[in-house]
Structure formats: structure tokens, C-alpha cells
Design a protein around this motif. Sequence first.
Motif, mmCIF file in Angstrom:
data_model
loop_
_atom_site.group_PDB
_atom_site.id
_atom_site.type_symbol
_atom_site.label_atom_id
_atom_site.label_comp_id
_atom_site.label_asym_id
_atom_site.label_seq_id
_atom_site.Cartn_x
_atom_site.Cartn_y
_atom_site.Cartn_z
ATOM 1 N N GLY A 91 35.186 75.754 34.230
ATOM 2 C CA GLY A 91 35.366 76.477 32.978
ATOM 3 C C GLY A 91 36.657 76.122 32.281
ATOM 4 O O GLY A 91 37.611 75.623 32.883
ATOM 5 N N ILE A 92 36.688 76.388 30.981
ATOM 6 C CA ILE A 92 37.814 75.969 30.152
ATOM 7 C C ILE A 92 39.110 76.666 30.549
ATOM 8 O O ILE A 92 40.198 76.082 30.433
ATOM 9 C CB ILE A 92 37.499 76.212 28.659
ATOM 10 C CG1 ILE A 92 38.573 75.555 27.771
ATOM 11 C CG2 ILE A 92 37.365 77.698 28.363
ATOM 12 C CD1 ILE A 92 38.237 75.578 26.298
ATOM 13 N N GLU A 93 39.028 77.898 31.050
ATOM 14 C CA GLU A 93 40.252 78.603 31.423
ATOM 15 C C GLU A 93 40.991 77.849 32.533
ATOM 16 O O GLU A 93 42.208 77.642 32.458
ATOM 17 C CB GLU A 93 39.927 80.030 31.877
ATOM 18 C CG GLU A 93 39.236 80.880 30.821
ATOM 19 C CD GLU A 93 37.712 80.775 30.867
ATOM 20 O OE1 GLU A 93 37.051 81.478 30.082
ATOM 21 O OE2 GLU A 93 37.189 79.973 31.684
ATOM 22 N N ARG A 94 40.259 77.432 33.568
ATOM 23 C CA ARG A 94 40.886 76.691 34.660
ATOM 24 C C ARG A 94 41.381 75.337 34.193
ATOM 25 O O ARG A 94 42.478 74.890 34.569
ATOM 26 C CB ARG A 94 39.890 76.495 35.812
ATOM 27 C CG ARG A 94 40.508 75.796 37.014
ATOM 28 C CD ARG A 94 39.477 75.406 38.057
ATOM 29 N NE ARG A 94 38.641 74.302 37.614
ATOM 30 C CZ ARG A 94 37.932 73.521 38.444
ATOM 31 N NH1 ARG A 94 37.982 73.732 39.743
ATOM 32 N NH2 ARG A 94 37.180 72.548 37.983
ATOM 33 N N ALA A 95 40.592 74.669 33.336
ATOM 34 C CA ALA A 95 40.974 73.347 32.849
ATOM 35 C C ALA A 95 42.274 73.406 32.051
ATOM 36 O O ALA A 95 43.171 72.569 32.224
ATOM 37 C CB ALA A 95 39.853 72.759 31.998
ATOM 38 N N LEU A 96 42.393 74.390 31.176
ATOM 39 C CA LEU A 96 43.609 74.518 30.370
ATOM 40 C C LEU A 96 44.817 74.850 31.240
ATOM 41 O O LEU A 96 45.905 74.291 31.050
ATOM 42 C CB LEU A 96 43.417 75.593 29.301
ATOM 43 C CG LEU A 96 42.453 75.237 28.163
ATOM 44 C CD1 LEU A 96 42.189 76.463 27.283
ATOM 45 C CD2 LEU A 96 43.001 74.093 27.322
ATOM 46 N N ALA A 97 44.645 75.763 32.181
ATOM 47 C CA ALA A 97 45.758 76.131 33.055
ATOM 48 C C ALA A 97 46.235 74.937 33.865
ATOM 49 O O ALA A 97 47.450 74.718 34.019
ATOM 50 C CB ALA A 97 45.339 77.273 33.979
ATOM 51 N N ALA A 98 45.296 74.143 34.380
ATOM 52 C CA ALA A 98 45.662 72.956 35.164
ATOM 53 C C ALA A 98 46.394 71.944 34.292
ATOM 54 O O ALA A 98 47.377 71.320 34.723
ATOM 55 C CB ALA A 98 44.411 72.338 35.783
ATOM 56 N N GLY A 99 45.938 71.770 33.056
ATOM 57 C CA GLY A 99 46.597 70.845 32.149
ATOM 58 C C GLY A 99 48.013 71.266 31.819
ATOM 59 O O GLY A 99 48.934 70.438 31.787
ATOM 60 N N VAL A 100 48.211 72.557 31.578
ATOM 61 C CA VAL A 100 49.554 73.071 31.288
ATOM 62 C C VAL A 100 50.477 72.822 32.479
ATOM 63 O O VAL A 100 51.638 72.413 32.320
ATOM 64 C CB VAL A 100 49.508 74.568 30.941
ATOM 65 C CG1 VAL A 100 50.914 75.168 30.938
ATOM 66 C CG2 VAL A 100 48.855 74.772 29.576
ATOM 67 N N GLU A 101 49.992 73.047 33.684
ATOM 68 C CA GLU A 101 50.816 72.839 34.874
ATOM 69 C C GLU A 101 51.289 71.391 34.963
ATOM 70 O O GLU A 101 52.466 71.121 35.257
ATOM 71 C CB GLU A 101 50.033 73.230 36.129
ATOM 72 C CG GLU A 101 49.816 74.723 36.287
ATOM 73 C CD GLU A 101 48.998 75.056 37.520
ATOM 74 O OE1 GLU A 101 48.620 74.113 38.262
ATOM 75 O OE2 GLU A 101 48.737 76.245 37.758
ATOM 76 N N VAL A 102 50.382 70.452 34.718
ATOM 77 C CA VAL A 102 50.741 69.037 34.780
ATOM 78 C C VAL A 102 51.766 68.687 33.711
ATOM 79 O O VAL A 102 52.777 68.017 33.979
ATOM 80 C CB VAL A 102 49.482 68.154 34.635
ATOM 81 C CG1 VAL A 102 49.854 66.691 34.413
ATOM 82 C CG2 VAL A 102 48.595 68.290 35.861
ATOM 83 N N LEU A 103 51.541 69.136 32.491
ATOM 84 C CA LEU A 103 52.442 68.782 31.391
ATOM 85 C C LEU A 103 53.798 69.459 31.543
ATOM 86 O O LEU A 103 54.836 68.871 31.221
ATOM 87 C CB LEU A 103 51.792 69.157 30.054
ATOM 88 C CG LEU A 103 50.521 68.360 29.723
ATOM 89 C CD1 LEU A 103 49.898 68.869 28.427
ATOM 90 C CD2 LEU A 103 50.820 66.866 29.612
#
Length: 274
Positions: free
Chosen positions: A71-83
Motif C-alpha cells: 500500500g501507498i502508506e508503507r511505500a511513502l514511509a519507506a521512501g522518506v526514510e531512505v531520503l
Amino acid sequence: MNAAIAPTLDDVAVLLPAYNCQADLERTLASFKEPATVHVLVVDDGSTPPVVAPAMPGLRIDVLRLTPNGGIERALAAGVEVLAARGVRYIARIDAGDLAVPNRLVMQRDWLDAHPDVGALGMRADVVTPDGTFLFKLDVPTDPARIRRVRFARSCFVHSSMMLRTQAVVDAGNYRARYRAAEDLDLFLRIMRTGACANLPQTGVYYELNPGGISATKRRTQIRSTLALQCRYFNPANPYDWIGLAKNLLHFVVPHTWLGALKRRVLRGAARAE
């Protein structure tokens, strides 16, 4: 005479979640026209086949692969962590299928540099069909104080147009799945606890009205999440909070197609009046 210093966007990264949308992803990436290299993190949320990063001039694209689809919520959170771990200062959001206007990133980055109290900055949008046909303009309030007052009475942000101050997102607790399909509103409300959110008056994105998008396919989930957020932040002294509550209760009982047709008719009429 000193030569002009070429602009850079090394402190900005585009965050683009993707799930089984290779063609839409490539159209979106190709829309970025900036005076410097655009850094992009595509979060492939379990696509089958996996997303492939295209080679495009002016773009540096990385892919973060997640499995299975969460889901998009997990995808966005993971992306923020990486960036955030990379030290990226600003995160620009866009969704596959939407198109960025030229120089959007430079415009938003420069504005945020000049307004350190603002944690999230959006722009207005032109709403289009998947084939690019213009439907109507999606207006949003620009002033942070007004946004704070009317945030439940109307849509104040186009998520796909937002540029986020990374530290503000981290301090607010990142995206989360507690309010599914309303993860953006949840984040912006938490940012506004200690900072501000604003919008620029210019159009920043061509927003694709897609019948397969979250607002259509997860409509009731989104409404329930929005109602839960309204109750959590409800201020009985603010008449706009009462209006927003009534509006979302109406959305819960009235078919989406009826409300969509009415909204398009009203916005088209307003555009003709201008």
C-alpha cells in the motif's frame, strides 16, 4: 564579470510510489523540465513485473523495491526514510500518471528556502483525463492561516503537487497507515501542530482524474479515515469544522458519481465565469 552560477537541485528528491504502472511512471518522469538534474526515488511497491527505471536525460533515478505490495502508506514511509538517511532537504511528491509543470521544483525549493517556518508547500492543479483532456482547475487556499481554518471544509492540498521539508516530515512522525487512504491529510495535520503548510498560487501539476485511483477505489476507506481525523482535531468554535463534518457525512451516503458530476459542473461554471 563573474559567470552566473548554474542552479542545482541536489537538495531535492522526487518521491514517486509505483505499483504496476510502468507506462504512467515513464510519462510522469518525462514531464520534469528543470534547469538542473532531477533526483528521483521510485518506490516499487511489489509490482509484477518489477518497475524498470528508464534512462532519461536530466534525471537520476533510483528504485527502492518493496515486496509484497503493502500500500501507498508503507511505500511513502519507506521512501522518506531512505531520503532522510541520504540527507535530502526537500521531498517533492508526485504520482504516476500526473505531470509536472516546467521548473516546479526550483520554484518550490526557492520559496521554502525563504520561508523556513513552512513544512509543506503545495500548488494548484489542472485536472485532466488520462488522455490529457482538460477538465477543470483545482484551486487551493494559499495562506497558512486560512488553510488551518478551512482544512476540513474543503480540499486544501493536491498531494501530487507537494514539496515537503524532510525534517518536518521526520519530526511529525513520517507517513503512517493509521488513517488509510488519508495518509497525506494525517501527515499535514501533524506538521501543522508545530509549523505551517502553504500553497503557491501557480499551477504545479496536471492531475490525472483516474477511475482506478485511490479516491475512487478506496473512497469509503478514505471518508472513514477523514472523519476519524476530523473528530480527533475537531474545534467546536470553528464553523468550518462543522461544515467539513457535514460535508464528509454527505459524501459517505451519496454516490461518488453524483458528487463528481456536480463538482465538475460547478468548477466548469466557475471557470467560464472567469
